[in-house]
Design a protein around this motif. Structure first.
Motif, mmCIF file in Angstrom:
data_model
loop_
_atom_site.group_PDB
_atom_site.id
_atom_site.type_symbol
_atom_site.label_atom_id
_atom_site.label_comp_id
_atom_site.label_asym_id
_atom_site.label_seq_id
_atom_site.Cartn_x
_atom_site.Cartn_y
_atom_site.Cartn_z
ATOM 1 N N LEU A 61 30.195 19.993 60.080
ATOM 2 C CA LEU A 61 29.503 21.048 60.817
ATOM 3 C C LEU A 61 28.156 21.255 60.136
ATOM 4 C CD1 LEU A 61 29.693 23.091 63.128
ATOM 5 C CD2 LEU A 61 30.636 24.723 61.481
ATOM 6 N N THR A 62 27.088 20.919 60.846
ATOM 7 C CA THR A 62 25.733 20.913 60.284
ATOM 8 C C THR A 62 24.875 21.979 60.940
ATOM 9 O OG1 THR A 62 25.877 18.522 59.936
ATOM 10 C CG2 THR A 62 23.677 19.485 59.892
ATOM 11 N N HIS A 63 24.097 22.672 60.125
ATOM 12 C CA HIS A 63 23.075 23.579 60.657
ATOM 13 C C HIS A 63 21.718 23.115 60.144
ATOM 14 C CE1 HIS A 63 20.434 27.007 61.228
ATOM 15 N NE2 HIS A 63 21.229 27.296 62.230
ATOM 16 N N THR A 64 20.775 22.949 61.071
ATOM 17 C CA THR A 64 19.405 22.551 60.735
ATOM 18 C C THR A 64 18.480 23.719 61.044
ATOM 19 O OG1 THR A 64 19.913 20.250 61.250
ATOM 20 C CG2 THR A 64 17.582 20.863 61.172
ATOM 21 N N PHE A 65 17.697 24.115 60.062
ATOM 22 C CA PHE A 65 16.765 25.225 60.251
ATOM 23 C C PHE A 65 15.555 24.769 61.052
ATOM 24 C CE2 PHE A 65 18.914 26.206 56.210
ATOM 25 C CZ PHE A 65 19.449 27.446 56.535
ATOM 26 N N GLY A 78 16.871 16.875 56.133
ATOM 27 C CA GLY A 78 17.747 16.842 57.296
ATOM 28 C C GLY A 78 18.418 15.504 57.504
ATOM 29 N N LEU A 79 18.207 14.563 56.579
ATOM 30 C CA LEU A 79 18.767 13.219 56.717
ATOM 31 C C LEU A 79 19.671 12.840 55.543
ATOM 32 C CD1 LEU A 79 15.515 11.418 57.934
ATOM 33 C CD2 LEU A 79 17.435 12.194 59.354
ATOM 34 N N SER A 80 19.172 13.043 54.342
ATOM 35 C CA SER A 80 19.931 12.707 53.133
ATOM 36 C C SER A 80 20.525 13.985 52.554
ATOM 37 C CB SER A 80 19.013 12.072 52.089
ATOM 38 O OG SER A 80 18.450 10.895 52.600
ATOM 39 N N TYR A 81 21.813 13.931 52.198
ATOM 40 C CA TYR A 81 22.512 15.119 51.720
ATOM 41 C C TYR A 81 23.046 14.906 50.312
ATOM 42 C CZ TYR A 81 22.355 17.046 56.404
ATOM 43 O OH TYR A 81 21.922 17.550 57.598
ATOM 44 N N SER A 82 23.086 15.997 49.552
ATOM 45 C CA SER A 82 23.720 15.969 48.240
ATOM 46 C C SER A 82 24.755 17.093 48.190
ATOM 47 C CB SER A 82 22.689 16.133 47.124
ATOM 48 O OG SER A 82 22.018 17.366 47.258
ATOM 49 N N THR A 83 25.840 16.837 47.485
ATOM 50 C CA THR A 83 26.928 17.808 47.414
ATOM 51 C C THR A 83 26.558 18.948 46.478
ATOM 52 O OG1 THR A 83 28.600 16.150 47.928
ATOM 53 C CG2 THR A 83 29.352 18.130 46.761
ATOM 54 N N GLN A 84 26.689 20.161 46.979
ATOM 55 C CA GLN A 84 26.442 21.370 46.195
ATOM 56 C C GLN A 84 27.745 21.873 45.579
ATOM 57 O OE1 GLN A 84 23.640 22.969 45.389
ATOM 58 N NE2 GLN A 84 24.650 24.672 44.389
ATOM 59 N N LYS A 109 16.070 21.864 54.524
ATOM 60 C CA LYS A 109 15.945 21.734 55.979
ATOM 61 C C LYS A 109 17.284 21.968 56.666
ATOM 62 C CE LYS A 109 13.945 20.600 59.881
ATOM 63 N NZ LYS A 109 13.226 21.613 60.607
ATOM 64 N N SER A 110 18.375 21.588 56.007
ATOM 65 C CA SER A 110 19.688 21.769 56.632
ATOM 66 C C SER A 110 20.786 21.843 55.581
ATOM 67 C CB SER A 110 19.979 20.641 57.623
ATOM 68 O OG SER A 110 20.066 19.397 56.977
ATOM 69 N N PHE A 111 21.939 22.335 56.035
ATOM 70 C CA PHE A 111 23.139 22.309 55.218
ATOM 71 C C PHE A 111 24.294 21.929 56.124
ATOM 72 C CE2 PHE A 111 23.116 26.684 56.778
ATOM 73 C CZ PHE A 111 24.447 26.907 57.105
ATOM 74 N N ARG A 112 25.346 21.424 55.495
ATOM 75 C CA ARG A 112 26.520 21.069 56.282
ATOM 76 C C ARG A 112 27.787 21.260 55.455
ATOM 77 N NH1 ARG A 112 25.886 14.479 56.820
ATOM 78 N NH2 ARG A 112 26.474 13.941 54.685
ATOM 79 N N PHE A 113 28.857 21.543 56.186
ATOM 80 C CA PHE A 113 30.187 21.587 55.596
ATOM 81 C C PHE A 113 30.965 20.390 56.110
ATOM 82 C CE2 PHE A 113 29.222 26.060 54.869
ATOM 83 C CZ PHE A 113 29.789 26.268 53.630
#
Length: 161
Positions: free
Chosen positions: A51-55, A86-92, A118-122
């Motif tokens: 589930l992704t949210h992009t600002f 908004g393309l590459s993600y790192s785990t928080q 730019k975005s976060f996702r679960f």
């Protein structure tokens, strides 16, 4: 430091399956933003779900809160990932027991050159043999006083003459 809640645009949420990237509709996604109208039900058939949210514009995130519905024992593990582009993600953070109640994830920002996301996702995984799970709400926060941050904004030129 206090926090200000961001308004998460309901049109900026995307739900997808991890296995093949297939995007699917979550009918009551607008309920996830306010925590008032009831839970958001995600029907996923026991498949790992993103589930992704992009600002609309990048934000100085300092905290994200996710609250799972008490009756929703469907999903037990959630991984929060952040992206500056908004393309590459790192785990928080990985939450191994989403359970009922607030799961508060603090995002530490440096005071010099803080990071805009730019975005976060679960990524939701580890299901209790359920075809769906429910989220009461997801809130995102920025600091009350953005003036506490500073930026290195200079250009050094050398004259070799």
């Amino acid at each position: 430091m206090g926090y200000t809640s961001l308004t998460l645009n309901q049109n900026n949420w995307v739900a997808s399956k991890l296995s093949d990237g297939t995007i699917f509709t979550v009918n009551d996604i607008n309920d996830i933003n306010n925590g008032l109208d009831g839970p958001t039900t995600i029907v996923n058939g026991n498949l790992t779900t993103i589930l992704t949210h992009t600002f609309d514009s990048p934000q100085f995130l300092n905290q994200i809160v996710i609250n799972m519905t008490a009756a929703s024992n469907g999903c037990t593990t959630g991984t929060l990932q952040l992206s500056i582009d908004g393309l590459s993600y790192s785990t928080q953070e990985v939450i191994s027991d989403l359970g009922d109640g607030n799961n508060i994830i603090t995002i530490t920002q440096p005071t010099i050159d803080p990071v805009k996301y730019k975005s976060f996702r679960f990524i939701f995984s580890d299901f209790d043999n359920s075809t769906n799970f429910q989220i009461d709400y997801i809130f995102a926060y920025i600091p009350d006083n953005l003036n506490e941050y500073s930026y290195k904004d200079y250009n050094v030129e050398f004259d070799d003459s």
